[in-house]
Enzyme design. Structure first.
Site, PDB file in Angstrom:
ATOM      1  NE  ARG A   1      -3.188   2.663   2.705  1.00 27.57           N
ATOM      2  CZ  ARG A   1      -3.061   3.490   3.746  1.00 27.57           C
ATOM      3  NH1 ARG A   1      -2.332   3.129   4.790  1.00 27.57           N
ATOM      4  NH2 ARG A   1      -3.634   4.674   3.736  1.00 27.57           N
TER       5      ARG A   1
ATOM      6  CD  GLU B   1      -4.399   7.631   9.955  1.00 29.08           C
ATOM      7  OE1 GLU B   1      -3.857   8.648  10.391  1.00 29.08           O
ATOM      8  OE2 GLU B   1      -4.097   6.495  10.370  1.00 29.08           O
TER       9      GLU B   1
ATOM     10  CG  HIS C   1      -0.848   8.982   3.320  1.00 30.87           C
ATOM     11  ND1 HIS C   1      -0.975   7.624   3.540  1.00 30.87           N
ATOM     12  CD2 HIS C   1      -0.417   9.501   4.504  1.00 30.87           C
ATOM     13  CE1 HIS C   1      -0.615   7.334   4.783  1.00 30.87           C
ATOM     14  NE2 HIS C   1      -0.283   8.450   5.387  1.00 30.87           N
TER      15      HIS C   1
ATOM     16  CE1 TYR D   1      -1.346   3.738  12.654  1.00 31.80           C
ATOM     17  CE2 TYR D   1       0.702   2.733  13.427  1.00 31.80           C
ATOM     18  CZ  TYR D   1      -0.083   3.253  12.406  1.00 31.80           C
ATOM     19  OH  TYR D   1       0.402   3.276  11.119  1.00 31.80           O
TER      20      TYR D   1
ATOM     21  CG  ASN E   1      -4.651   3.423   8.775  1.00 32.36           C
ATOM     22  OD1 ASN E   1      -4.768   2.430   8.065  1.00 32.36           O
ATOM     23  ND2 ASN E   1      -4.279   4.599   8.299  1.00 32.36           N
TER      24      ASN E   1
ATOM     25  CD  GLU F   1      -1.143   3.988   8.010  1.00 31.68           C
ATOM     26  OE1 GLU F   1      -0.796   4.404   9.134  1.00 31.68           O
ATOM     27  OE2 GLU F   1      -1.396   4.746   7.073  1.00 31.68           O
TER      28      GLU F   1
END
Ligand SMILES: N#[N+]C[C@@H]1[C@@H](O)[C@H](O)[C@@H](O)[C@@H]2O[C@H]12
Length: 448
Positions: free
Chosen positions: A78, A167, A122, A294, A292, A352
């Protein structure tokens, strides 16, 4: 090996990057500047005055980097397209050398059996469009549609999975509300407008794709599950506000055509009435959602923390990463089951997931030991497997990131890569986590 963690046969294993974070050469071969090129050259904006002029020099080393992915057994990659490399002014003129760069990358990925997934935006908005108001100008939906059409017509078919935005929450919160990211605004009236126009542009791009594309298009969102610090009414309300602001602000309009009601509570007079036509534009059916993940957030009410009135509560019982994020793999399972239950089990790729832990600036005798990252990946991939067993339609995972790279305004101080980059020599060295991830990919999860 244990079959306990074997993943579905069609599950795609990959890695992810983004243009401004790895490419370098931001103005080469006719490319126009982006807002990140400008921001990174504005004194005081970037830690250590780092910038993306060189980064990982991927613009010149892309072929070797594809070879690295092949060596690690990556099935997918990606990456993001620099809008201003392809359209220097963001609209109108196309820069053939910019398009050629991405075409060569895609063709070489395919030659190496690696599926390309492209993100059209992005964060690196063309500076020329920011001069016209950028995400604050409603015309940007058409500008993004024009750029999207150029990319879709040129590469759809070789690229079979496209993400419109990466995002949008970070773009809005960082770029327009708190100002830590480009274009560096701090304005609670601008933030909702930028956010809404990002979603309108996404909707326009999907409409264009339905007209000219034949494969898949989706949206990539960051989701950070929120857990109340206590069961007090204030903390429960704070958690609800935080969850609406970060996690539902984007997926609710896309799936339901409505914004969470908490947003008016958060922004007050700064929250406009949106036309129904806009909500209809945003609510385009998608082929997948990119998530994504985290970390999580334990939320408490904090009257002083404008505008959300929420603050995080540190969880001392868990490890934290170099970016100050709690390692909480259960949050990934909770996120994926939340998406399944709230939005009807859409096809999801984890676009991600990864962590910054301290890595030395130079490899030691060709090796970089990163046990904390190996543990992070093991725990989070097991959490993905748990969600799949719970019935979530998860079809792939992209580790963030293939390479140590420019962590936006944190510069090169935070290393997320499974491959170490010596930024003095541009030498790439697979870390222990790369070897571990490669073994997981080769065993389709059984090595977890
Ligand atoms: N911070 N951090 C790491 C990572 C960032 O490097 C990516 O560009 C973003 O998509 C997302 O924020 C996550």
């Amino acid at each position: 090996m244990s079959k306990q963690y074997r993943f579905p046969e069609n599950f795609l294993w990959g890695s992810a990057t983004a243009a401004y974070q790895i490419e370098g050469s931001p103005l080469a071969d006719g490319a126009g500047p982006s807002i990140w090129q400008r921001f990174a050259h504005t004194p005081g904006r970037m830690l250590n005055d780092d910038n993306g002029d060189v980064a990982c020099d991927h613009y010149n080393r892309w072929r070797d980097d594809v070879g690295l992915m092949k060596q690690l057994g990556m099935q997918g990659y990606r990456f993001s397209v620099s809008w201003s490399r392809v359209m220097p002014e963001g609209r109108g003129r196309v820069n053939p050398k910019g398009l050629d760069f991405y075409e060569r990358l895609v063709d070489t990925l395919l030659e190496n059996g690696i599926q390309p997934t492209a993100t059209l935006f992005h964060w690196d908005l063309p500076a020329a469009l920011d001069d016209r108001g950028g995400w604050l100008n409603p015309d940007i939906a058409d500008w993004f549609g024009e750029y999207s059409e150029v990319m879709y017509k040129r590469l759809d078919g070789r690229i079979k999975r496209w993400a419109t935005l990466n995002e949008p929450w970070v773009v809005t919160d960082g770029g327009y509300l708190h100002g830590a990211l480009a274009p560096g605004h701090r304005n609670r009236f601008e933030a909702p407008i930028a956010s809404h126009n990002l979603l309108r542009a996404h909707g326009k791009s999907v409409q264009v794709y339905r007209a000219v594309g034949k494969h898949e298009v989706g949206l990539v969102v960051n989701i950070e599950p929120k857990y109340p610090a206590s069961q007090s009414p204030e903390d429960l309300a704070a958690t609800r506000r935080a969850e609406a602001y970060m996690n539902r602000q984007y997926l609710d309009p896309v799936f339901f055509g409505t914004y969470p009601e908490e947003l008016r509570e958060i922004f007050g007079e700064a929250w406009p009435e949106w036309p129904q036509a806009d909500m209809d534009l945003i609510r385009q059916p998608l082929d997948f959602i990119g998530v994504n993940y985290y970390t999580r957030n334990v939320a408490r009410h904090d009257e002083a923390n404008w505008p959300l009135k929420v603050s995080p509560v540190r969880q001392t019982q868990h490890t934290y990463t170099e970016t100050g994020w709690e390692v909480f793999p259960q949050g990934l399972t909770d996120t994926l089951t939340w998406v399944k239950e709230r939005y009807g089990n859409p096809k999801v790729f984890i676009t991600e997931n990864g962590a910054a832990f301290f890595d030395p600036p130079k490899a030691e005798r060709g090796r970089v030991r990163d046990p904390l990252r190996v543990s992070y990946l093991r725990q989070h991939l097991r959490a993905v497997h748990k969600a799949i067993e719970a019935g979530c339609d998860i079809q792939g995972y992209y580790v963030w990131s293939l390479l140590d790279n420019l962590e936006w305004s944190l510069g090169y101080s935070k290393r997320f890569g499974i491959v170490h980059v010596d930024f003095e020599t541009q030498t790439r060295t697979p870390k222990d986590s790369a070897r571990y991830y490669a073994s997981v990919v080769a065993s389709h999860g059984e090595a977890l």
